[in-house]
Motif scaffolding. Structure first.
Motif, short mmCIF file in Angstrom:
data_model
loop_
_atom_site.label_atom_id
_atom_site.label_comp_id
_atom_site.label_asym_id
_atom_site.label_seq_id
_atom_site.Cartn_x
_atom_site.Cartn_y
_atom_site.Cartn_z
N VAL A 26 50.10 -5.39 3.07
CA VAL A 26 48.81 -4.89 2.65
C VAL A 26 48.14 -4.29 3.88
O VAL A 26 48.07 -4.93 4.92
CB VAL A 26 47.92 -6.01 2.05
N SER A 80 44.72 -2.42 5.64
CA SER A 80 43.27 -2.28 5.53
C SER A 80 42.82 -1.20 6.49
O SER A 80 43.30 -1.13 7.63
CB SER A 80 42.56 -3.59 5.88
N THR A 91 41.36 -1.54 1.30
CA THR A 91 42.59 -2.33 1.43
C THR A 91 43.55 -1.88 0.33
O THR A 91 43.16 -1.69 -0.81
CB THR A 91 42.28 -3.83 1.27
#
Length: 154
Positions: free
Chosen positions: A44, A46, A56
């Motif tokens: 993930v 951001s 994100t």
């Protein structure tokens, strides 16, 4: 709005007005940005925007092209043999057509010769058969002898 099919005046009709509801401003909490390691992509990612918002999302791997299958190289000799075979088949087909044409031309010329022989033979036959019944031939005097066609008169 759809018209109302009643007899009320337009001012007496009820009108509903919808006002948009404002959204509360997003709270900008800067998240710590973790720099990715050299060979790994985090699951993930951001991103902090200039106005302080954080976006994100999942990282998208770059599109990898499909591997190209390597075709085996074809030798020049194999290509030449194949082209030679195609050329040989074309020549054989042409020779078959040529022999058929020559046979047809020979038959045509034979028929023309036969037709000419029949016509010429008929013309000779007409000359022979019409001469026996006709007595007015050419008279030639040779040394006081008179020849009338094939008969001698003295």
């Amino acid at each position: 709005m759809h018209p109302d099919h009643t007899s009320r005046p337009p001012a007496a009709r009820a009108v509903e007005v919808h006002q948009p509801t404002p959204l509360p401003p997003a709270v900008a909490v800067p998240a710590p940005v973790v720099p990715p390691q050299a060979n790994t992509v985090p699951a993930v990612a951001s991103i902090v925007l200039p106005d302080g918002r954080v976006v994100t999302g999942y990282a998208v791997n770059p599109v990898q092209p499909e591997p190209v299958t390597v075709k085996p190289a074809v030798s020049r000799a194999a290509v030449n043999v194949a082209l030679g075979g195609v050329g040989f088949l074309a020549v054989c087909g042409g020779l078959i057509l040529l022999t058929s044409f020559i046979a047809a031309l020979t038959a045509f010329i034979t028929q023309l010769i036969t037709l000419a022989a029949v016509i010429f033979g008929g013309w000779i036959a007409v000359q022979i058969f019409t001469a026996s019944g006709h007595q007015g031939g050419t008279t030639v005097n040779i040394r006081k002898a008179t020849f009338k066609r094939n008969h001698f008169h003295g």
